[in-house]
Enzyme design. Structure first.
Site, PDB file in Angstrom:
ATOM      1  N   LYS A  41      35.519  38.040  51.408  1.00 27.14           N
ATOM      2  CA  LYS A  41      35.667  36.751  49.974  1.00 27.14           C
ATOM      3  C   LYS A  41      36.255  35.318  51.067  1.00 27.14           C
ATOM      4  CE  LYS A  41      37.702  34.610  46.042  1.00 27.14           C
ATOM      5  NZ  LYS A  41      37.670  34.321  44.889  1.00 27.14           N
ATOM      6  N   ASP A 139      38.771  33.872  33.498  1.00 28.28           N
ATOM      7  CA  ASP A 139      37.634  33.674  33.880  1.00 28.28           C
ATOM      8  C   ASP A 139      36.660  34.850  33.501  1.00 28.28           C
ATOM      9  OD1 ASP A 139      35.490  32.433  34.393  1.00 28.28           O
ATOM     10  OD2 ASP A 139      35.027  32.197  36.994  1.00 28.28           O
TER      11      ASP A 139
END
Length: 609
Positions: A41, A139
């Site tokens: 990432k 989230d």
């Protein structure tokens, strides 16, 4: 960029995803044998002035610390490395091969109540662990839950929005509120207080409740109506057949006012498990077993080759997405069979009540032989179907507790058919289950079998270490823990377990050093603080023991042992009233805890009561 080795070791294979703040890549790690794949990432920093870079470093540092802290959970991706290169920031994380839950929860296709209960339970079990580490995910949504191909379990991903409340000096100890002033999350899954930039643990509970409502109704959360007076979600009319007990739990999870919700995932999980018709009594709480589609007859085939990984336009997606979303799917095994027909043409139609498949995948039996034949046919049919199986007890009147059949042998037999890489994980998981049940010799046998297949599988060595401790064989346990640490350098649980083995041998200073090392590596592991406090008390260092126990209680207020050790340490310091309070708390949690009962009697004698 594609021709460059990131961090001097990661070769990019393809881009997997792209969002507003990050990009993800599937890469090969050229520094390890066989060049295993993982996911990188990259934080996208548009403005590279000093202030922005410093903020990016802090954000990425927070995510890295949390991932290191949480990555030992089997359903959270492990963080392999994090680094900065040319003012760009990178995380290297475990590659999760599977299908996002967002591909299984489809608009207009509501799930059965049984299926929703199983989903909620699995998500809350993971989230309860996260909350115990004093972390708010912020989230939770379908695209951040992956149904892993190798074992069919859900994996919670994307901790880029986490808030570590234990490090916040302005945290409200009662409510879990933080001093964060920026709203982060996903519209529809964010409660009111999260929009205001003040997330709590119950904010995650809200998101899981919305997830359950979405699956149950087949309606996206943005399309659900609100009561104009109370602002509560008016969702029940979209699921008129839902049981009142499940509807009540979901209502409590998604209350508008956070003070009316379950405060953490653990309380929500307990409410779910206490439903009148809950799915209790299975192996653990339920079994998920995945079968991949076969290429030739009954031979399983691993899905998700490099050619099948596809790019997704979604931020912080730390997994490859497989083009065939149906290669794993949750399938209630008994659905349709009570009505005498087979679901989706997978199994042949039953011809009589004695031949129907019962709730746990066994043929209803007039004879033992018929039962065995049914199991074999079922295994073959499931293997061929490529479906994920949820063994769940259910009747036409609703879900009931498992009472008679014995699924462990069925699950174990099916697991033995897996390819070696998946079989190792399966055997280790089964060993962990048997260890929790106190079946130590059986657990040890499964760990040994896993190690025979894959000699560097650290979790099997850790399981072996814990089992040998339970069997009072500490010297062998130390060897097993050392093996686990040899194959996984960052393994706080193995360090702590080695400390348990040293303590069992009476080497208290060696044990204390290992517990302190565990506290440094994973501060939120409450049991390691309990271990430290217990050894300090054995060494006569009661004041230090109390300090360690206070840390343990801050992470887990329901630890009977922590309150008991606190009672013992305060008794040693002649703080009798504090000792009584601590021991009463321990006995409130477990009225039959003998050490606390004995210590309370000592305190009463000292007080002349």
């Amino acid at each position: 960029m594609e021709q460059t080795l990131l961090g001097g070791r990661y070769q990019i294979l393809r881009r997997l995803g792209s969002g507003g703040f990050s990009r993800t890549f599937l890469v090969s790690d050229l520094h390890l044998p066989n060049h295993p794949r993982c996911v990188i990432k990259q934080l996208k920093v548009q403005d590279k002035d000093t202030g922005t870079l410093d903020m990016a470093r802090r954000l990425f540092g927070t995510e890295a610390r949390v991932l290191y802290q949480l990555g030992n959970h089997p359903q959270i991706p492990a963080l392999l490395a994090h680094f900065e290169e040319k003012r760009e920031f990178y995380l290297a994380q475990e590659y999760i091969e599977g299908s996002r839950l967002s591909r299984q929860i489809e608009e207009g296709k509501p799930w059965s109540e049984t299926r929703v209960v199983l989903l909620l339970q699995e998500v809350l079990e993971i989230l309860a662990f996260v909350h115990r580490q004093q972390v708010i995910h912020r989230d939770i949504k379908p695209s951040n839950l992956i149904r892993r191909h190798r074992d069919g379990k859900l994996v919670l991903i994307d901790f880029g929005a986490v808030k570590q409340v234990s490090t916040s000096p302005l945290m409200d100890a009662e409510t879990g509120a933080t001093n964060l002033t920026v709203a982060i999350g996903t519209h529809g899954y964010m409660p009111n207080e999260q929009y205001a930039g003040k997330p709590r643990f119950s904010s995650d509970v809200y998101a899981v409740g919305i997830l359950g409502i979405r699956a149950l109704t087949g309606i996206a959360p943005q399309k659900l109506d609100e009561d104009p007076v109370t602002s509560e979600l008016d969702w029940r009319k979209q699921a008129p057949s839902v049981s009142s007990s499940l509807a009540h739990v979901l209502d409590m999870m998604v209350r508008y006012d956070f003070r009316d919700r379950y405060p953490t995932a653990q309380e929500a999980l307990e409410a779910l498990q206490n439903l009148p018709n809950s799915c209790q009594g299975l192996i653990g709480n339920h079994i998920y077993q995945t079968w991949m589609k076969g290429a030739h007859g009954l031979k399983p085939m691993l899905s998700g080759s490099l050619a099948e990984a596809t790019e997704v336009d979604e931020a912080s997606e730390l997994t490859a997405v497989i083009k065939d979303p149906d290669s794993t799917s949750l399938f209630p095994l008994d659905a349709g069979f009570t009505n005498g027909h087979s679901p989706e043409g997978v199994l042949p139609q039953a011809t009589s009540s004695s031949q129907r498949v019962n709730r746990l995948g066994f043929w209803r039996r007039p004879t033992v032989m018929a039962s065995l034949v049914g199991v074999g046919m079922l295994a073959v049919a499931l293997w061929q179907s490529g479906l994920t199986v949820a063994f769940e007890p259910k009747t036409s009147d609703g879900m009931v507790a498992f009472q008679s059949a014995d699924p462990p042998d069925l699950a174990l037999n099916l697991g033995m058919l897996l390819p070696p890489a998946e079989k190792v994980v399966f055997l280790t998981d089964q060993g962990d289950s048997l260890l929790k049940k106190g079946r130590y010799p059986d657990a040890l046998g499964l760990y040994d079998e896993a190690i025979q297949i894959k000699s560097d599988h650290a979790p099997a060595y850790l399981g072996r270490c814990k089992t040998l401790i339970a069997l009072k064989r500490p010297s062998e346990a130390i060897v097993a823990c050392d093996d686990a640490l040899a194959y996984s350098a960052y393994y706080p649980d193995a360090v702590r377990s080695k400390g348990n083995a040293e303590e069992q041998q009476g080497r208290l200073l060696a044990a204390l050093a290992l517990y302190e090392q565990t506290n440094q590596k994973m501060p939120a592991m409450s049991q390691a603080w309990v271990d430290r406090g217990r050894v300090l008390q054995k060494l006569g260092r009661s004041a230090e023991a109390i300090e360690a126990i206070e840390r343990a209680i801050a992470y887990d207020r329901d630890s009977v042992e922590a309150w008991t050790v606190r009672g013992e340490a305060t008794l040693a310091l002649k703080r009798y009233e504090q000792s009584i309070l601590a021991l009463e708390k321990a006995l409130q949690l477990d009225p039959d805890h003998e050490p606390a009962i004995a210590l309370r009697q000592q305190v009463r004698q000292a007080l002349g009561r």
